[in-house]
Motif scaffolding. Sequence first.
Motif, PDB file in Angstrom:
ATOM      1  N   GLN A  33       0.833  -1.194   0.000  1.00 43.57           N
ATOM      2  CA  GLN A  33       0.000   0.000   0.000  1.00 43.57           C
ATOM      3  C   GLN A  33       0.869   1.245   0.000  1.00 43.57           C
ATOM      4  OE1 GLN A  33      -1.498  -2.280   2.771  1.00 43.57           O
ATOM      5  NE2 GLN A  33       0.638  -2.205   3.300  1.00 43.57           N
ATOM      6  N   THR A  34       0.315   2.280  -0.585  1.00 41.08           N
ATOM      7  CA  THR A  34       0.940   3.599  -0.508  1.00 41.08           C
ATOM      8  C   THR A  34       0.317   4.279   0.698  1.00 41.08           C
ATOM      9  OG1 THR A  34       1.196   3.674  -2.903  1.00 41.08           O
ATOM     10  CG2 THR A  34       1.351   5.772  -1.721  1.00 41.08           C
ATOM     11  N   LEU A  82      -4.726  11.069  -2.489  1.00 44.37           N
ATOM     12  CA  LEU A  82      -4.384  10.564  -1.170  1.00 44.37           C
ATOM     13  C   LEU A  82      -3.875  11.693  -0.272  1.00 44.37           C
ATOM     14  CD1 LEU A  82      -3.949   8.039   0.680  1.00 44.37           C
ATOM     15  CD2 LEU A  82      -1.654   7.892  -0.293  1.00 44.37           C
ATOM     16  N   LEU A  83      -3.001  12.529  -0.808  1.00 47.22           N
ATOM     17  CA  LEU A  83      -2.495  13.679  -0.044  1.00 47.22           C
ATOM     18  C   LEU A  83      -3.624  14.638   0.318  1.00 47.22           C
ATOM     19  CD1 LEU A  83       0.820  14.394  -1.961  1.00 47.22           C
ATOM     20  CD2 LEU A  83       0.623  13.897   0.482  1.00 47.22           C
ATOM     21  N   LYS A 137      -0.586   5.920 -10.018  1.00 49.48           N
ATOM     22  CA  LYS A 137      -0.671   7.162 -10.793  1.00 49.48           C
ATOM     23  C   LYS A 137      -0.450   8.378  -9.902  1.00 49.48           C
ATOM     24  CE  LYS A 137      -4.388   5.360 -13.663  1.00 49.48           C
ATOM     25  NZ  LYS A 137      -5.786   5.600 -13.973  1.00 49.48           N
ATOM     26  N   HIS A 138       0.131   9.415 -10.488  1.00 55.72           N
ATOM     27  CA  HIS A 138       0.339  10.662  -9.749  1.00 55.72           C
ATOM     28  C   HIS A 138      -0.983  11.267  -9.295  1.00 55.72           C
ATOM     29  CE1 HIS A 138       4.618  10.817 -10.277  1.00 55.72           C
ATOM     30  NE2 HIS A 138       4.486  10.594 -11.573  1.00 55.72           N
ATOM     31  N   GLU A 139      -2.040  11.110 -10.114  1.00 55.26           N
ATOM     32  CA  GLU A 139      -3.338  11.675  -9.744  1.00 55.26           C
ATOM     33  C   GLU A 139      -3.860  11.004  -8.481  1.00 55.26           C
ATOM     34  OE1 GLU A 139      -3.212  10.035 -13.045  1.00 55.26           O
ATOM     35  OE2 GLU A 139      -2.208  11.866 -13.689  1.00 55.26           O
TER      36      GLU A 139
END
Length: 180
Positions: free
Chosen positions: A63-64, A168-169, A161-163
């Motif tokens: 997981q990120t 998440l941020l 993906k960056h999106e």
Amino acid sequence: KGLTFLGANQELWKQLETFKLFGQGHSRKLRNAMRGVKEVGEVHVADYKYVTGSGKHQQTHEQTIVVVRTPGRAAPHFFARRQNAFFDAIGKVFGGQDINFDDDPEFSKAWVLQTAGDERLLRNFMSPQLRETLTRLANKKPQLEASGELLLLHFSRRLKKHEDLDGLLADATNVRRHWS
């Protein structure tokens, strides 16, 4: 995004080793760590991997995660995840903890909320604004854990993906913005 790449950040690892996620499985690895600053405080993003089972029954979990640190604004310990009606009903039969709010049935239906600390402190901390923010977030099925100045949020999967990372941020900083 304003994030600096750190690689395998041992400092972050030490801060999180008491969190529920970091006590699961074996062969734990934190990598691709990045650090930055948002309006709510210091932000860390990393990929975390651990293994459960062994042999042909081994399963790898990745997981990120995003961790927000806000000095001077502490939360009581809590763990929250999206409720699974069937399994959580069975869990309650066997004594599984779930803190509910009579005045907020929508939140209580959406989330399993647990603490290793003082339930009264947590109830006071969970303001109507924070519960509303979490209720809107529930459909994304995140897991959150907070203790002191740290908030950990993840979606139980590695983001590619960056999106997705931006989302998440944004979700983590939005939750943090509503701490009392």
